[in-house]
Design a protein around this motif. Structure first.
Motif, PDB file in Angstrom:
ATOM      1  N   ALA A  24       0.817  -1.216   0.000  1.00 55.68           N
ATOM      2  CA  ALA A  24       0.000   0.000   0.000  1.00 55.68           C
ATOM      3  C   ALA A  24       0.853   1.270   0.000  1.00 55.68           C
ATOM      4  N   ASP A  25       1.974   1.242   0.765  1.00 58.32           N
ATOM      5  CA  ASP A  25       2.805   2.430   0.850  1.00 58.32           C
ATOM      6  C   ASP A  25       3.565   2.705  -0.429  1.00 58.32           C
ATOM      7  N   MET A  26       3.820   1.624  -1.182  1.00 55.49           N
ATOM      8  CA  MET A  26       4.605   1.779  -2.400  1.00 55.49           C
ATOM      9  C   MET A  26       3.751   2.249  -3.563  1.00 55.49           C
ATOM     10  N   ARG A  27       2.470   2.087  -3.434  1.00 53.00           N
ATOM     11  CA  ARG A  27       1.591   2.400  -4.544  1.00 53.00           C
ATOM     12  C   ARG A  27       1.503   3.910  -4.730  1.00 53.00           C
ATOM     13  N   LYS A  28       1.686   4.341  -5.965  1.00 51.09           N
ATOM     14  CA  LYS A  28       1.597   5.776  -6.215  1.00 51.09           C
ATOM     15  C   LYS A  28       0.273   6.058  -6.899  1.00 51.09           C
ATOM     16  N   THR A  29      -0.562   6.782  -6.247  1.00 50.90           N
ATOM     17  CA  THR A  29      -1.869   7.085  -6.805  1.00 50.90           C
ATOM     18  C   THR A  29      -1.965   8.577  -7.061  1.00 50.90           C
ATOM     19  N   THR A  30      -2.439   8.928  -8.254  1.00 53.08           N
ATOM     20  CA  THR A  30      -2.604  10.327  -8.604  1.00 53.08           C
ATOM     21  C   THR A  30      -3.579  10.998  -7.644  1.00 53.08           C
TER      22      THR A  30
END
Ligand SMILES: [Zn+2]
Length: 381
Positions: free
Chosen positions: A201-207
């Motif tokens: 979850a922490d690695m996911r980059k969401t706009t």
């Protein structure tokens, strides 16, 4: 040389965005990389994106102009690119600074239409004219062609004048008024963030919702251009105002202020913001605080709050008369009318981007500054 190429690709990366508020033109990356006549080099080269970005900067006479690059998935495994270039494009895709689509179709034109941007292309988009008749309007399609001082943009129709201030199409405005959510778990463009308990979850980059790219319309329904899935309406999108920093007549940078994200402008604001230090004279640098003025958007009103040591000037309606100048002292806030200009120091201004139609710079700094001489030798004659 590999090191130099990496530096150029980093400089290019800083000019890539899918943020509707900031993008200034749309490109098909798979087309641009094949402009072999721009440098006389390999069949495909990522450095050509830099040449085209530079051409756009010169075209609009502005520094730091970002482009919206659409990447057909096939390019990620295109053997004409170097393995380093393929790796970099994959990284850009993962970071969401470019939009990777399974098939290009007319996605580039769709983005241009929804956002009201020009397309940098050598095609005439004949096959899409029925669907997108505006491609025949002056200045909407700009072709990058070799020129004496590097590539120049030439309008397919019209005389190549600077494109009018971009306005999204009515459908674009409707789509950009909402936040969209993609049912795919790992969608970085329209992500709801996925499973918050996931170890990734922490690695996911969401706009950020406010910067989401425009959805694709399929049979009239908002669709994820990456996954082809129908998007869910996740509520209203925060309002956005695009501002420019203009220093001694030159637009250095645009930035977006949204209802959920105020922005501090100063010499070197802590924790992000717009950093002016690099563009200031010694005197201006001494006068302007690290964090100087805070711009915020509340209920449709743009406000400026002084957070500096020396105070912030407001020039109502952009007036050049010093008698009109209003000084905000520390913590004072003022609502900015449409043409008001914020003055941090003489000649160091912030105002709504549409105030300044031309960037006022004849030779914007190049993303190619670090390029190996081989790649740019063609222009040094
Ligand atoms: Zn998606």
């Amino acid at each position: 040389m590999r090191f130099e190429v990496s530096k150029v690709l980093d400089a290019i990366e800083a000019r890539l965005t899918t943020d509707p508020a900031l993008a200034r033109a749309v490109v098909d990356l798979s087309e641009i990389v094949r402009y072999a006549d721009l440098d006389g080099g390999r069949p495909a080269s990522m450095l050509r994106l830099g040449l085209v970005i530079d051409a756009l900067g010169r075209h609009v006479s502005e520094e730091n102009v970002p482009v919206y690059a659409v990447v057909p998935r096939g390019l990620l495994s295109d053997a004409d690119l170097t393995s380093n270039e393929r790796m970099v494009v994959r990284r850009w895709a993962d970071d969401g600074v470019v939009e990777v689509v399974p098939q290009l179709d007319d996605r580039v034109l769709e983005v241009a239409e929804l956002l009201g941007l020009p397309v940098l292309t050598r095609t005439r988009a004949e096959q899409f004219r029925d669907r997108r008749p505006w491609v025949e309007e002056p200045g909407r399609l700009l072709a990058a062609v070799p020129g004496a001082g590097g590539p120049v943009l030439v309008a397919r129709i019209g005389r190549g004048e600077v494109p009018a201030v971009a306005e999204p199409s009515p459908m674009g405005a409707k789509l950009l008024a909402r936040v969209w959510s993609c049912p795919e778990a790992n969608c970085n463009a329209y992500g709801s963030g996925g499973d918050p308990d996931s170890p990734f979850a922490d690695m996911r980059k969401t706009t950020a919702p406010v910067a989401q790219p425009p959805p694709s319309l399929r049979s009239g329904a908002p669709t994820c251009p990456v996954h082809g899935t129908r998007l869910r309406d996740a509520g209203p999108r925060p309002a956005v105002e695009v501002l420019s920093v203009r220093i001694d007549g030159v637009v250095r940078q645009r930035f977006a202020v949204s209802t959920d994200k105020p922005v501090v402008v100063g010499r070197a604001p802590e924790g992000g913001g717009v950093m002016l230090g690099q563009w200031l004279t010694d005197d201006a640098r001494k006068w302007i605080s690290r964090g100087h003025v805070r711009l915020a958007l509340n209920g449709g009103e743009l406000t400026a709050q002084d957070v500096s040591t020396n105070g912030t000037g407001i020039r109502p309606g952009g007036s050049l008369d010093d008698d009109d100048r209003i000084t905000l002292n520390r913590d004072e806030t003022r609502t900015l009318a449409a043409n008001d200009v914020v003055e941090l120091y003489a000649g160091v201004n912030v105002g709504r981007a549409k105030l300044w139609a031309t960037g006022g710079v004849t030779q914007p700094s190049s993303v190619m500054a670090e390029a190996p001489t081989m790649a740019i030798r063609k222009f040094e004659r």
